[in-house]
Write a protein that holds these residues in place. Structure first.
Motif, PDB file in Angstrom:
ATOM      1  N   VAL A 117       1.648  10.834   1.981  1.00  0.00           N
ATOM      2  CA  VAL A 117       2.907  10.752   2.307  1.00  0.00           C
ATOM      3  C   VAL A 117       3.782  10.924   0.959  1.00  0.00           C
ATOM      4  O   VAL A 117       5.018  11.526   1.000  1.00  0.00           O
ATOM      5  N   CYS A 118       3.563  10.117   0.177  1.00  0.00           N
ATOM      6  CA  CYS A 118       4.496   9.929  -0.995  1.00  0.00           C
ATOM      7  C   CYS A 118       4.655  11.351  -1.595  1.00  0.00           C
ATOM      8  O   CYS A 118       3.787  12.092  -2.035  1.00  0.00           O
ATOM      9  N   GLN A 119       5.955  11.549  -1.955  1.00  0.00           N
ATOM     10  CA  GLN A 119       6.138  12.931  -2.632  1.00  0.00           C
ATOM     11  C   GLN A 119       6.726  12.590  -4.021  1.00  0.00           C
ATOM     12  O   GLN A 119       7.589  13.656  -4.635  1.00  0.00           O
ATOM     13  N   ASN A 120       6.625  11.468  -4.734  1.00  0.00           N
ATOM     14  CA  ASN A 120       6.645  11.283  -5.970  1.00  0.00           C
ATOM     15  C   ASN A 120       8.229  11.263  -6.470  1.00  0.00           C
ATOM     16  O   ASN A 120       8.690  11.725  -7.403  1.00  0.00           O
ATOM     17  N   MET A 121       8.749  10.838  -5.364  1.00  0.00           N
ATOM     18  CA  MET A 121      10.585  11.092  -5.499  1.00  0.00           C
ATOM     19  C   MET A 121      11.116   9.882  -6.525  1.00  0.00           C
ATOM     20  O   MET A 121      12.173  10.046  -6.936  1.00  0.00           O
ATOM     21  N   GLY A 122      10.266   8.812  -6.780  1.00  0.00           N
ATOM     22  CA  GLY A 122      10.598   8.158  -7.895  1.00  0.00           C
ATOM     23  C   GLY A 122      11.566   6.931  -7.730  1.00  0.00           C
ATOM     24  O   GLY A 122      11.796   6.021  -8.540  1.00  0.00           O
ATOM     25  N   GLN A 123      12.006   6.895  -6.422  1.00  0.00           N
ATOM     26  CA  GLN A 123      13.146   5.759  -5.956  1.00  0.00           C
ATOM     27  C   GLN A 123      12.411   4.506  -6.261  1.00  0.00           C
ATOM     28  O   GLN A 123      13.253   3.773  -6.596  1.00  0.00           O
ATOM     29  N   CYS A 124      11.260   4.365  -5.770  1.00  0.00           N
ATOM     30  CA  CYS A 124      10.744   2.908  -6.095  1.00  0.00           C
ATOM     31  C   CYS A 124      10.446   2.526  -7.430  1.00  0.00           C
ATOM     32  O   CYS A 124      10.666   1.272  -7.822  1.00  0.00           O
ATOM     33  N   ALA A 153       0.764  -1.288   0.086  1.00  0.00           N
ATOM     34  CA  ALA A 153      -0.037   0.134   0.143  1.00  0.00           C
ATOM     35  C   ALA A 153       0.760   1.361  -0.071  1.00  0.00           C
ATOM     36  O   ALA A 153       2.026   1.441   0.670  1.00  0.00           O
ATOM     37  N   VAL A 154       0.437   2.206  -0.707  1.00  0.00           N
ATOM     38  CA  VAL A 154       1.231   3.469  -0.678  1.00  0.00           C
ATOM     39  C   VAL A 154       0.275   4.598  -0.042  1.00  0.00           C
ATOM     40  O   VAL A 154      -0.909   4.872  -0.632  1.00  0.00           O
ATOM     41  N   ASP A 155       0.675   5.261   1.015  1.00  0.00           N
ATOM     42  CA  ASP A 155       0.097   6.568   1.583  1.00  0.00           C
ATOM     43  C   ASP A 155       0.209   7.549   0.400  1.00  0.00           C
ATOM     44  O   ASP A 155       1.495   8.225   0.575  1.00  0.00           O
ATOM     45  N   LEU A 174      13.490   1.200   0.861  1.00  0.00           N
ATOM     46  CA  LEU A 174      14.322   2.607   0.371  1.00  0.00           C
ATOM     47  C   LEU A 174      13.420   3.812   0.014  1.00  0.00           C
ATOM     48  O   LEU A 174      14.101   4.609  -0.100  1.00  0.00           O
ATOM     49  N   CYS A 175      12.047   3.499   0.072  1.00  0.00           N
ATOM     50  CA  CYS A 175      11.407   4.879  -0.197  1.00  0.00           C
ATOM     51  C   CYS A 175      11.809   5.781   1.148  1.00  0.00           C
ATOM     52  O   CYS A 175      11.472   5.592   2.247  1.00  0.00           O
ATOM     53  N   PRO A 176      12.195   6.968   0.449  1.00  0.00           N
ATOM     54  CA  PRO A 176      12.776   7.983   1.617  1.00  0.00           C
ATOM     55  C   PRO A 176      11.624   8.670   2.199  1.00  0.00           C
ATOM     56  O   PRO A 176      11.823   9.199   3.450  1.00  0.00           O
ATOM     57  N   MET A 177      10.247   8.311   1.832  1.00  0.00           N
ATOM     58  CA  MET A 177       9.192   8.955   2.747  1.00  0.00           C
ATOM     59  C   MET A 177       8.799   7.998   3.628  1.00  0.00           C
ATOM     60  O   MET A 177       7.848   8.379   4.578  1.00  0.00           O
ATOM     61  N   GLY A 178       9.035   6.663   3.615  1.00  0.00           N
ATOM     62  CA  GLY A 178       8.154   5.748   4.339  1.00  0.00           C
ATOM     63  C   GLY A 178       6.931   5.292   3.910  1.00  0.00           C
ATOM     64  O   GLY A 178       6.014   5.053   4.649  1.00  0.00           O
ATOM     65  N   ALA A 179       6.648   5.807   2.699  1.00  0.00           N
ATOM     66  CA  ALA A 179       5.348   5.864   2.140  1.00  0.00           C
ATOM     67  C   ALA A 179       4.629   4.412   1.822  1.00  0.00           C
ATOM     68  O   ALA A 179       3.330   4.359   1.747  1.00  0.00           O
ATOM     69  N   ILE A 180       5.495   3.345   1.707  1.00  0.00           N
ATOM     70  CA  ILE A 180       4.951   1.966   1.164  1.00  0.00           C
ATOM     71  C   ILE A 180       5.144   1.145   2.338  1.00  0.00           C
ATOM     72  O   ILE A 180       6.064   1.003   3.132  1.00  0.00           O
ATOM     73  N   ARG A 181       3.787   0.589   2.640  1.00  0.00           N
ATOM     74  CA  ARG A 181       3.738  -0.364   3.642  1.00  0.00           C
ATOM     75  C   ARG A 181       3.365  -1.825   2.851  1.00  0.00           C
ATOM     76  O   ARG A 181       2.743  -1.975   1.850  1.00  0.00           O
ATOM     77  N   LYS A 185       4.549  11.164 -11.661  1.00  0.00           N
ATOM     78  CA  LYS A 185       3.682  10.777 -10.767  1.00  0.00           C
ATOM     79  C   LYS A 185       3.323   9.405 -10.902  1.00  0.00           C
ATOM     80  O   LYS A 185       3.404   8.585 -11.752  1.00  0.00           O
ATOM     81  N   LEU A 186       3.343   8.586  -9.658  1.00  0.00           N
ATOM     82  CA  LEU A 186       3.246   7.132  -9.625  1.00  0.00           C
ATOM     83  C   LEU A 186       1.799   6.820 -10.557  1.00  0.00           C
ATOM     84  O   LEU A 186       0.870   7.365 -10.508  1.00  0.00           O
ATOM     85  N   SER A 187       2.133   5.789 -11.502  1.00  0.00           N
ATOM     86  CA  SER A 187       1.095   5.623 -12.495  1.00  0.00           C
ATOM     87  C   SER A 187      -0.078   5.303 -11.899  1.00  0.00           C
ATOM     88  O   SER A 187      -1.338   5.278 -12.422  1.00  0.00           O
TER      89      SER A 187
HETATM   90  S1  SF4 Z   1       9.994   6.243  -3.436  1.00  0.00           S
HETATM   91 FE1  SF4 Z   1       8.355   6.502  -1.854  1.00  0.00          FE
HETATM   92  S2  SF4 Z   1       7.830   8.632  -2.019  1.00  0.00           S
HETATM   93 FE2  SF4 Z   1       9.004   8.055  -4.015  1.00  0.00          FE
HETATM   94  S3  SF4 Z   1       7.506   7.967  -5.445  1.00  0.00           S
HETATM   95 FE3  SF4 Z   1       7.943   5.736  -4.358  1.00  0.00          FE
HETATM   96  S4  SF4 Z   1       6.211   5.580  -2.839  1.00  0.00           S
HETATM   97 FE4  SF4 Z   1       6.389   7.755  -3.452  1.00  0.00          FE
END
Ligand code: SF4
Length: 70
Positions: A9-16, A4-6, A61-68, A31-33
Motif C-alpha cells: 500500500v505504501c507509495q513512498n510518499m515520505g510524509q511519515c 506495521a507498514v503494508d 497523516l500517511c496519505p495511503m493509510g499504510a501504517i497500522r 524508499k523507506l529504509s
Molecule cells: S507516509 Fe505512508 S505512503 Fe508515505 S512513505 Fe510513509 S508509510 Fe509510505
C-alpha cells in the motif's frame, strides 16, 4: 506498541519521514529504509513512548493509510 507498514500500500510518499523522522527514514532511493527487511509488511520492534507517539502521528497523516499501530 509497534507499528506495521503494508509495503504493498505504501507509495513512498515520505510524509511519515517528515512527521516522525526518528522512526521513519528514506534511503538514497527515496524508499523507506526498512523496505529491504520485508516484502509484504514491515513490523517494527517495540517502540519507546516518544517514538510510539511519533508513529501514531505518522499513521494518522500517511496519505495511503499504510501504517497500522499494533
Ligand atoms: S507516509 Fe505512508 S505512503 Fe508515505 S512513505 Fe510513509 S508509510 Fe509510505
Amino acid at each position: 506498541m509497534k507499528f506495521a507498514v503494508d509495503l504493498h500500500v505504501c507509495q513512498n510518499m515520505g510524509q511519515c519521514s517528515f512527521s516522525a523522522p526518528e522512526v521513519f527514514a528514506l534511503d538514497d532511493d527515496g524508499k523507506l529504509s526498512f523496505r529491504n527487511e520485508a516484502s509484504d509488511e514491515y513490523v517494527s520492534p517495540e517502540l519507546a513512548d516518544d517514538a510510539a507517539d511519533s508513529a501514531q502521528t505518522a499513521a494518522a497523516l500517511c496519505p495511503m493509510g499504510a501504517i497500522r499501530i499494533d
